[in-house]
Design a protein around this motif. Structure first.
Motif, PDB file in Angstrom:
ATOM      1  N   THR A  13      18.335  52.444  31.060  1.00 49.92           N
ATOM      2  CA  THR A  13      19.501  53.580  31.023  1.00 49.92           C
ATOM      3  C   THR A  13      20.856  52.954  31.134  1.00 49.92           C
ATOM      4  O   THR A  13      21.881  52.694  30.296  1.00 49.92           O
ATOM      5  CB  THR A  13      19.436  54.895  31.968  1.00 49.92           C
ATOM      6  OG1 THR A  13      18.373  55.342  31.665  1.00 49.92           O
ATOM      7  CG2 THR A  13      20.611  55.612  31.627  1.00 49.92           C
ATOM      8  N   THR A  14      20.845  51.932  32.394  1.00 45.88           N
ATOM      9  CA  THR A  14      22.054  51.196  32.470  1.00 45.88           C
ATOM     10  C   THR A  14      22.254  50.125  31.396  1.00 45.88           C
ATOM     11  O   THR A  14      23.415  50.064  30.861  1.00 45.88           O
ATOM     12  CB  THR A  14      22.111  50.377  33.827  1.00 45.88           C
ATOM     13  OG1 THR A  14      21.932  51.567  34.889  1.00 45.88           O
ATOM     14  CG2 THR A  14      23.544  49.757  34.282  1.00 45.88           C
ATOM     15  N   GLU A  37      25.281  60.536  22.721  1.00 40.86           N
ATOM     16  CA  GLU A  37      24.737  60.637  21.197  1.00 40.86           C
ATOM     17  C   GLU A  37      23.992  59.501  20.793  1.00 40.86           C
ATOM     18  O   GLU A  37      23.076  59.244  19.930  1.00 40.86           O
ATOM     19  CB  GLU A  37      25.873  61.310  20.201  1.00 40.86           C
ATOM     20  CG  GLU A  37      26.071  62.682  20.267  1.00 40.86           C
ATOM     21  CD  GLU A  37      26.909  63.187  18.946  1.00 40.86           C
ATOM     22  OE1 GLU A  37      27.736  62.366  18.725  1.00 40.86           O
ATOM     23  OE2 GLU A  37      26.430  64.273  18.547  1.00 40.86           O
ATOM     24  N   GLU A  38      24.784  58.318  21.042  1.00 40.09           N
ATOM     25  CA  GLU A  38      24.292  56.739  20.454  1.00 40.09           C
ATOM     26  C   GLU A  38      23.378  56.386  21.326  1.00 40.09           C
ATOM     27  O   GLU A  38      22.704  55.467  20.756  1.00 40.09           O
ATOM     28  CB  GLU A  38      25.562  56.090  20.237  1.00 40.09           C
ATOM     29  CG  GLU A  38      26.594  56.399  19.353  1.00 40.09           C
ATOM     30  CD  GLU A  38      27.489  55.468  18.860  1.00 40.09           C
ATOM     31  OE1 GLU A  38      27.293  54.148  19.113  1.00 40.09           O
ATOM     32  OE2 GLU A  38      28.690  55.824  18.450  1.00 40.09           O
ATOM     33  N   THR A  39      23.054  56.716  22.510  1.00 42.35           N
ATOM     34  CA  THR A  39      22.019  55.862  23.268  1.00 42.35           C
ATOM     35  C   THR A  39      20.841  56.999  23.321  1.00 42.35           C
ATOM     36  O   THR A  39      19.842  56.560  23.804  1.00 42.35           O
ATOM     37  CB  THR A  39      22.497  55.761  24.596  1.00 42.35           C
ATOM     38  OG1 THR A  39      22.998  57.187  25.271  1.00 42.35           O
ATOM     39  CG2 THR A  39      23.662  54.791  24.696  1.00 42.35           C
ATOM     40  N   GLY A  42      20.900  62.033  27.681  1.00 41.39           N
ATOM     41  CA  GLY A  42      21.469  63.425  28.059  1.00 41.39           C
ATOM     42  C   GLY A  42      22.775  63.018  28.770  1.00 41.39           C
ATOM     43  O   GLY A  42      23.141  62.184  29.543  1.00 41.39           O
ATOM     44  N   PRO A  43      23.808  64.148  28.779  1.00 38.24           N
ATOM     45  CA  PRO A  43      24.774  63.920  29.394  1.00 38.24           C
ATOM     46  C   PRO A  43      24.818  64.192  30.928  1.00 38.24           C
ATOM     47  O   PRO A  43      25.409  63.473  31.667  1.00 38.24           O
ATOM     48  CB  PRO A  43      25.690  65.386  29.025  1.00 38.24           C
ATOM     49  CG  PRO A  43      24.722  66.160  28.327  1.00 38.24           C
ATOM     50  CD  PRO A  43      23.454  65.355  27.898  1.00 38.24           C
ATOM     51  N   TYR A  47      27.003  61.063  32.300  1.00 32.94           N
ATOM     52  CA  TYR A  47      28.205  61.188  33.210  1.00 32.94           C
ATOM     53  C   TYR A  47      27.954  60.321  34.617  1.00 32.94           C
ATOM     54  O   TYR A  47      29.015  59.977  34.869  1.00 32.94           O
ATOM     55  CB  TYR A  47      28.806  62.463  33.061  1.00 32.94           C
ATOM     56  CG  TYR A  47      29.202  62.955  31.593  1.00 32.94           C
ATOM     57  CD1 TYR A  47      30.478  62.419  31.351  1.00 32.94           C
ATOM     58  CD2 TYR A  47      28.711  63.704  30.759  1.00 32.94           C
ATOM     59  CE1 TYR A  47      31.177  62.780  30.002  1.00 32.94           C
ATOM     60  CE2 TYR A  47      28.979  63.896  29.320  1.00 32.94           C
ATOM     61  CZ  TYR A  47      30.300  63.602  29.064  1.00 32.94           C
ATOM     62  OH  TYR A  47      30.763  63.952  28.109  1.00 32.94           O
ATOM     63  N   PRO A  48      27.049  60.692  35.168  1.00 32.40           N
ATOM     64  CA  PRO A  48      26.878  60.106  36.485  1.00 32.40           C
ATOM     65  C   PRO A  48      27.067  58.633  36.544  1.00 32.40           C
ATOM     66  O   PRO A  48      27.376  58.082  37.338  1.00 32.40           O
ATOM     67  CB  PRO A  48      25.614  60.930  37.175  1.00 32.40           C
ATOM     68  CG  PRO A  48      25.095  61.821  36.374  1.00 32.40           C
ATOM     69  CD  PRO A  48      25.935  61.805  35.038  1.00 32.40           C
ATOM     70  N   LEU A  49      26.246  57.951  35.501  1.00 30.32           N
ATOM     71  CA  LEU A  49      26.219  56.524  35.276  1.00 30.32           C
ATOM     72  C   LEU A  49      27.532  55.958  35.175  1.00 30.32           C
ATOM     73  O   LEU A  49      28.062  55.170  35.544  1.00 30.32           O
ATOM     74  CB  LEU A  49      25.374  56.159  34.112  1.00 30.32           C
ATOM     75  CG  LEU A  49      25.251  54.571  34.124  1.00 30.32           C
ATOM     76  CD1 LEU A  49      24.905  53.939  35.177  1.00 30.32           C
ATOM     77  CD2 LEU A  49      24.337  54.515  32.827  1.00 30.32           C
ATOM     78  N   LEU A  50      28.184  56.701  34.179  1.00 27.21           N
ATOM     79  CA  LEU A  50      29.594  56.295  33.961  1.00 27.21           C
ATOM     80  C   LEU A  50      30.749  56.560  35.190  1.00 27.21           C
ATOM     81  O   LEU A  50      31.486  55.477  35.439  1.00 27.21           O
ATOM     82  CB  LEU A  50      30.451  57.352  32.923  1.00 27.21           C
ATOM     83  CG  LEU A  50      29.886  57.189  31.493  1.00 27.21           C
ATOM     84  CD1 LEU A  50      30.520  58.027  30.406  1.00 27.21           C
ATOM     85  CD2 LEU A  50      29.945  55.596  30.925  1.00 27.21           C
TER      86      LEU A  50
END
Length: 111
Positions: A13-14, A37-39, A42-43, A47-50
């Motif tokens: 994911t990262t 969308e591009e990866t 799911g949100p 969002y937690p990764l960001l």
């Protein structure tokens, strides 16, 4: 007392998210929904990764200027110089089989 930056694990994911940052030019900003969308993630994953990447200093975020009439304001993200260096170091360590199982702290320190 300040909280230490979160460790960043080089998960699939990262890597998907960081690879998207590397593939996107500075004139083509990324925001959470677009990244999802591009990866294909799911949100609830994006969002937690960001947030972790931003707290670690790997990416920087800034709010869109102005208030669009037809949608909420976007938070744009860019890969920082430190993030670019840390990711390159992780990729190099992974290629040499030296990536620790337990994560990578900012500055290349293994935890």
């Amino acid at each position: 007392m300040t909280e230490p930056p979160p460790k960043i694990r080089l998960t699939t994911t990262t890597r998907l998210v960081l690879d998207l940052f590397l593939a996107t030019g500075s004139d083509d900003p990324l925001w959470g929904y677009r990244i999802a969308e591009e990866t294909g993630l799911g949100p609830g994953t994006v969002y937690p990764l960001l947030e972790r990447l931003e707290k670690a200093g790997w990416i920087t975020g800034s709010w869109e200027t102005g208030i669009p009439e037809d949608r909420p304001r976007r938070r744009f993200y860019t890969l920082s110089g430190a993030g670019r260096q840390e990711y390159a170091a992780l990729q190099a360590a992974r290629g040499r089989g030296q990536l620790p199982r337990w994560g990578w702290a900012p500055g290349g320190a293994q935890r």
